[in-house]
Structures are given as structure tokens and as C-alpha cells.
Design an enzyme around this catalytic site. Sequence first.
Site, PDB file in Angstrom:
ATOM      1  N   ASP A 293      -5.981  82.166   7.649  1.00 37.80           N
ATOM      2  CA  ASP A 293      -6.190  80.778   7.241  1.00 37.80           C
ATOM      3  C   ASP A 293      -5.691  80.612   5.814  1.00 37.80           C
ATOM      4  O   ASP A 293      -5.467  81.589   5.104  1.00 37.80           O
ATOM      5  CB  ASP A 293      -7.674  80.398   7.343  1.00 37.80           C
ATOM      6  N   TYR A 472      -8.948  74.791   6.445  1.00 36.43           N
ATOM      7  CA  TYR A 472      -9.287  74.640   7.875  1.00 36.43           C
ATOM      8  C   TYR A 472      -8.052  74.699   8.766  1.00 36.43           C
ATOM      9  O   TYR A 472      -7.814  73.822   9.591  1.00 36.43           O
ATOM     10  CB  TYR A 472     -10.074  73.342   8.111  1.00 36.43           C
ATOM     11  N   HIS A 473      -7.274  75.775   8.595  1.00 37.83           N
ATOM     12  CA  HIS A 473      -6.104  76.014   9.436  1.00 37.83           C
ATOM     13  C   HIS A 473      -6.185  77.408  10.076  1.00 37.83           C
ATOM     14  O   HIS A 473      -5.266  78.200   9.946  1.00 37.83           O
ATOM     15  CB  HIS A 473      -4.815  75.927   8.604  1.00 37.83           C
ATOM     16  N   PRO A 474      -7.266  77.741  10.769  1.00 37.72           N
ATOM     17  CA  PRO A 474      -7.378  79.092  11.333  1.00 37.72           C
ATOM     18  C   PRO A 474      -6.431  79.302  12.513  1.00 37.72           C
ATOM     19  O   PRO A 474      -6.257  78.426  13.360  1.00 37.72           O
ATOM     20  CB  PRO A 474      -8.843  79.155  11.793  1.00 37.72           C
TER      21      PRO A 474
END
Length: 539
Positions: A293, A472-474
Amino acid sequence: MDTFDYIVVGGGSAGCVVANRLSADPDVSVCLIEAGGNGKSPWVSIPAGIFGLYGNKKYDYSFVTVPQKHLCNRVMDVNRGKALGGSSAINSMVYMRGNRNDYDGWAALGCEGWSYDEVLPVFKNMEANQIGQSAEYHGFEGELSVSEQQDANSVGKVFVAAGQVAGLPENTDFNGPSQLGLGIYNVKQNRGQRVSSYTAFLQPVENRSNLTIMTHTQVLELDIVDQKVLGLTIEKAGVKQPLQCKKEVILCAGTILSPRILLASGIGNRDELDQLGIDCKHHVPGVGENLQDHIDSMVTVRSAKAESIGVSLKTLLPHVLPAPLKYFLGRKGWWTTNYVEAGGFAKTKLAEADKTDADVQFHFTPLYRSHRGKKFEWGHGYSVFTCVLRPLSKGSVKLANDGSRRNVEIDYNFFAHSHDQQTLVEGVKKARQILASSEFDHLRGEEMAPGKEVQTDAQILEYLRRTASTVYHPVGTCKMGTDAMAVVHPGTLKVTGMDNLRVMDASIMPRLTSGNTSAPTMMIAERGAAMVLAEQQGQ
């Protein structure tokens, strides 16, 4: 027992696309399962409604991590969308694909068919560009509306101008030939309303007679015999029931929940499954590994000037009270903001030395973000968030050892690699350089975080250990590839050892893309659905 040809698990950024494409054939039955609701709410459709979505458990899973050992053992929020549209129903709507080297890098890792030249036509076919950008990079006939922001705040434009003083050019198309520079972000909106994967791909076809949509429904585990998925067990309103699958099950549950479902069903690392008392159906050690992330920092300034978005006596009459009327009459005013109005990409001295692409991304918000962690603060200011684009630290998603098979332990393992630490320190310094430009003189105020007492690299690093968060880019927990840790095959997206089980979401990314991940996830779904259809036609 209900029986369907295709069962798609997860109605998010990927699942809505897959359900649309597969159900286009009236001769097959498709079931889409979503744990959240339908997402039909003003909070979702009005861009500024984001304020009420994050942390709202009606729309957000609100996961948390295990204590992060390199970040002062802090527990961090992992916000993921819980509604039709998934995280595309609660995100900031920024339309970003990543760059050429991201996808060529996937191909170099053994993911044949995923190079930039091969995925660009997919992006273009899905896009309905309303800006008139270059046809070399953009499409105009797809379902996904991409537009300029309706009423961008003037302070975002100051940020862009300040970048030019700092040597960063204005960039009007981050999805064009180069990402470098600053600009006002293009967004997934249509006439000032959010465009999610649900509104773009599912809502127009949700009345198809061969498409069944189940909301408020959780998938517990898959029914696996040898190399086939026969069906799965769902739970709705506390009642469990089986569903039967005649053709395929497709996991689109996302980076956190797709590996959870695989692990709960006995697909994963044999040793770890044995410790959990789960019968291992297929030893696939990469399930839940490779979590990546964008770790993120904040520089926030409080200003006495009321040009930015904020609640004060100065803005009550001209902006705050009329905002609903301005929005509904003309799609103007503060309700149109996605908060992350501007941003861009820069090279730190580390990227310059390595001769690589930009290694940090900025998200600029024309409002004061609390240095105390509050959701709301009175007054005005502006903030720059800086993230590490290609982190080397990797974490994992594991099943919690609580016997439930429902709960997960999320460990980003942020800052495990020193290069990420150094990059973010340099990123903070670059953000400060931009804000120091004379362009901001008329808005100048006190830097509340990190604060004037935080100046040396060591002090900045300590600030980051205490405050750094995530954008919040997993991605990555069911990565595609051909090595021993790959979970799905690049040419089919089928899970190792399985004949009719595929994963199509952000979890299959072998490496994180340079930028926001919503559009790339939709692209993955489009390509994956095409693989299914091509295989069925060939039979």
C-alpha cells in the site's frame, strides 16, 4: 438449493464490471454477492459526502491493522467500501491508471499479456472521457465517465502554480505521456455526481432477468472437491445456506477479503492452515502474502484567510449555508468537492539518482486537516499528503486464529525497508518546498504538522513513525505470476490447482501501481471477464 452458472463474490470496483460482462449472455445465469447494501444514498452520490463515509460501518468495513512494529506499534485504519461499488463508492473519485513502467514491470515479472500497450486499449474502451483529452490515451464511448471537477477551489490552483516555482510543470493529464508535475485531478464523476463501478457498470443492467444480486450477504467459504468449486456457503441475516455453481466462481472481494475466503476454504500455506485447524485443499503459499500500500504523510497549514474550504464566520453565509442550493441548482459550490482536488507526482533525490519515474505522489486538499487527528476543525488552511509510490516493504493478510474463519489480521509491515523511510522523508521535504513558494504568500500561516520544530531528517522520520498513515490502496495478496508465490496465472487468473476458481481484483497485482488503484482494478476485471468469455466460447 439455488444454482447459478457463474457466482461473482464481491460487488465492488471489480465485481460490478465482471457481473455486467458475464450476464450480457442471456443464456447464462449470474449471481453477484455483496456483503454491504445497495449504496443508494446522498452520502455516496454527492462528492462531498465522503466526509460521512469513512469510518461509517454501514459503508465501510473499517478494518484495522495489527500493531505496526516500525511505526511505534500503532494500529492503523484500513477503510474499504462495503456497498455495491465497493471502495469506488467511498473513495475520492480520482481517475488514475498508473504509468507505462508499472505495467511493463508486471510483464517483466512473468505476467505475459499485461504490458502497458496491452492494457491501454482496455482502459480506453471502458472510458467515457468528457474532457476532450488525447484519443491516443483516452476513450469516449465507454461506461466510466471521467470529467473535470465542477467547481475546484482556487487554493488548489495556487498549489499547481507553486509547483512550477519548485520545478514541477503543470500537468493537465496524469494518464497521458507523463505523470510528472502537478495539476487539478480528473475525477470519475458525471454532472457533479460520483461515478462508481456500480453506477457505471451494474446499475444500467441490474434488471437483467439472468442476473441475481444479493446484498447484505457474506460468503463464508467455498465448497471444493479436488480441482473444482462446486459452490459456496453464504450467510444472510444470520442464516446460512449453500449456493451451487455450474461453471465458475470468481472472487472480486478485494485485497483483504479475497485471501480470507481462499484461506477459510483451505487454499493457502499448508503449515499455517494446519495451525488453524483447516484442512488444506491446495498448498498455495502466496495467499495473503505480498500486501502493499502507499504509506502517506501530512503537511498541514492553518491560515487566517478564508479562501480555502472551511467552516468559519467568514464562510457561513457565502459558502456553507447556500452549499445545498448551489449543488442541486447548478452542481456548483462546496458540495462538489472530492477534498483531494489537486496533486501530482515528483521525483525525490533518490529517484533522480536511480534514474526512475516519480517516486512520490501528492494529494492536495484545500482545507485544514487536523494536526490532532480530529475529523473536523473550525477554520481554514491547506494540506499536502505525500505517499511513497513504489514501496519495498511488504506485509500480509492472515486468518485470525480465533476459530471463526471470518476475521483477518492485516499487517502492512510499513517502513520495514529503509528505502521507504528515506523516500517519505524526502517527500515531506519536497512538499514543504512547494508550500514555501511565494505563490502561497497571501495564504501563509503556521505549519501545524510536522511543525517548525521538526526539521532534520531524523526528526521528520520520527514524525512519520508517529503519524504516517495510508492512502487506502491495498493490493497484492493473491498476486498473479509464474513464481512459487503466485496465486493466480496471468493468462487465466485461475487460482493455482483449480479449474473453475478465479480472482479478479486489486489483490492480483504483483506490484502496486503508481497512483490511485480504482481504475486499474476495473481494468483487471474487464480483462478477466474477457478471459472467461473467450474460454467459454472455445469450449
